[in-house]
Design an enzyme around this catalytic site. Structure first.
Site, mmCIF file in Angstrom:
data_model
loop_
_atom_site.group_PDB
_atom_site.id
_atom_site.type_symbol
_atom_site.label_atom_id
_atom_site.label_comp_id
_atom_site.label_asym_id
_atom_site.label_seq_id
_atom_site.Cartn_x
_atom_site.Cartn_y
_atom_site.Cartn_z
ATOM 1 N N ASN A 1 100.503 8.590 -84.172
ATOM 2 C CA ASN A 1 101.758 8.168 -84.829
ATOM 3 C C ASN A 1 101.596 6.867 -85.631
ATOM 4 O O ASN A 1 102.412 6.580 -86.509
ATOM 5 C CB ASN A 1 102.892 7.999 -83.811
ATOM 6 N N ASP B 1 109.997 16.248 -79.158
ATOM 7 C CA ASP B 1 109.654 16.548 -80.550
ATOM 8 C C ASP B 1 110.869 17.081 -81.312
ATOM 9 O O ASP B 1 111.732 17.720 -80.727
ATOM 10 C CB ASP B 1 108.514 17.583 -80.567
HETATM 11 C C1 FPP Z 1 108.974 13.262 -82.362
HETATM 12 O O1 FPP Z 1 109.823 13.655 -83.388
HETATM 13 C C2 FPP Z 1 109.382 12.029 -81.715
HETATM 14 C C3 FPP Z 1 108.700 10.852 -81.776
HETATM 15 C C4 FPP Z 1 107.475 10.649 -82.552
HETATM 16 C C5 FPP Z 1 109.134 9.675 -81.072
HETATM 17 C C6 FPP Z 1 110.055 9.840 -79.903
HETATM 18 C C7 FPP Z 1 110.965 8.686 -79.918
HETATM 19 C C8 FPP Z 1 112.229 8.672 -79.482
HETATM 20 C C9 FPP Z 1 112.854 9.813 -78.802
HETATM 21 C C10 FPP Z 1 113.081 7.485 -79.691
HETATM 22 C C11 FPP Z 1 112.646 6.232 -79.041
HETATM 23 C C12 FPP Z 1 112.128 6.388 -77.664
HETATM 24 C C13 FPP Z 1 112.249 5.474 -76.685
HETATM 25 C C14 FPP Z 1 111.543 5.701 -75.403
HETATM 26 C C15 FPP Z 1 113.066 4.270 -76.832
HETATM 27 P P1 FPP Z 1 109.198 13.821 -84.828
HETATM 28 O O2 FPP Z 1 109.507 12.605 -85.590
HETATM 29 O O3 FPP Z 1 107.761 14.171 -84.721
HETATM 30 O O4 FPP Z 1 110.027 15.061 -85.352
HETATM 31 P P2 FPP Z 1 109.566 16.157 -86.390
HETATM 32 O O5 FPP Z 1 108.409 16.887 -85.773
HETATM 33 O O6 FPP Z 1 110.771 17.021 -86.525
HETATM 34 O O7 FPP Z 1 109.211 15.454 -87.656
#
Ligand code: FPP
Length: 246
Positions: free
Chosen positions: A69, A21
């Site tokens: 998501n 996250d």
């Molecule tokens: C959360 O950060 C992360 C995600 C929803 C997706 C995780 C994806 C990756 C690490 C990249 C791609 C992964 C692979 C396996 C290729 P957020 O967007 O919720 O962050 P925030 O809470 O700060 O808005």
């Protein structure tokens, strides 16, 4: 600084799960768009996967995309799906080199065809690898997983394949997406949020939880070591008394 030697290789979590996250907040701090944070997050994914394989962790599960998501803006969903495709193509070599088997949990039928196809291809090409299982939770929601398991079990009861009396924890486990994985021993969540967010609710019943303020794109080997050292200092009693464990 924690050195790899400080980690007791005889007491590693058999199953490590991570809620990655903070990509969006990381990007915002840099004055960049959210996609930049996700892109950077893939570097942390690669480092974490390689570090877990090197340490000897047998199962690593990453929460890459939740059922919730799908409600993000289309542009962000497209970015994440494209990053997934790009990473799968790029990392196949690394998976093979480290003898890592790719696995996936979630409602994969909702993925765009191109991402689904690429995923199945890499899963198939790595299926004989034995050193570590890397599971990507994609379009995954724990409640959806439980609903789907309950429906299948009900169908089997209706068709006399199993009896209601025989339903126990083992039967439920066998009908989850994670049927071939052990329970989670250690769950890490980055970015300072202290929530589970519909991730592996059944499977974390006795997991140790580790929360860090580090945002996912900043998550390095050192942070993983820190979580494992913390795990190794804990007494896991599984409902028993301290004396019973010793
Ligand atoms: C959360 O950060 C992360 C995600 C929803 C997706 C995780 C994806 C990756 C690490 C990249 C791609 C992964 C692979 C396996 C290729 P957020 O967007 O919720 O962050 P925030 O809470 O700060 O808005």
């Amino acid at each position: 600084m924690i050195l790899e030697e400080q980690i007791n290789k005889d007491n590693l979590p058999k199953h490590l799960a991570i809620i990655m996250d903070g990509n969006g907040r990381w990007a915002k701090q840099q004055g960049m768009i959210r996609a930049f944070g996700h892109e950077k997050g893939t570097k942390s994914v690669r480092e974490t996967v390689e570090c877990c394989a090197k340490l000897g962790i047998e199962n690593l599960t990453l929460y890459a995309f939740s059922t919730e998501n799908w409600n993000r803006p289309k542009l962000e969903v497209d970015t994440l799906m494209n990053l997934l495709i790009k990473s799968l193509k790029k990392e196949l070599k690394t998976l093979q080199k480290n003898e890592i088997r790719l696995n996936s949990i979630g409602n994969l039928s909702l993925l765009p065809t191109s991402a689904h196809k690429e995923l199945l291809e890499v899963i198939n090409k790595t299926k004989e690898n034995k050193r570590m299982t890397l599971t990507l939770a994609l379009s995954y929601g724990s409640r959806e997983e439980l609903v789907s398991a309950i429906k299948t079990i009900c169908d089997k009861v209706k068709n006399n394949i199993i009896s209601p009396e025989s339903i126990d924890e083992t039967i439920i486990n066998q009908h989850l997406y994670t049927h071939n994985l052990p329970d989670v021993d250690l769950l890490i969540r980055t970015s300072g949020e202290h929530r589970i967010s519909n991730f592996l609710l059944w499977q974390i019943a006795y997991a140790e939880l580790f929360f860090t303020d580090v945002l996912w794109p900043d998550f390095r080997e050192q942070h993983l070591y820190e979580a494992i050292i913390s795990y190794q200092k804990r007494e896991r009693r599984f409902g028993k008394t301290s004396e019973q464990i010793k």
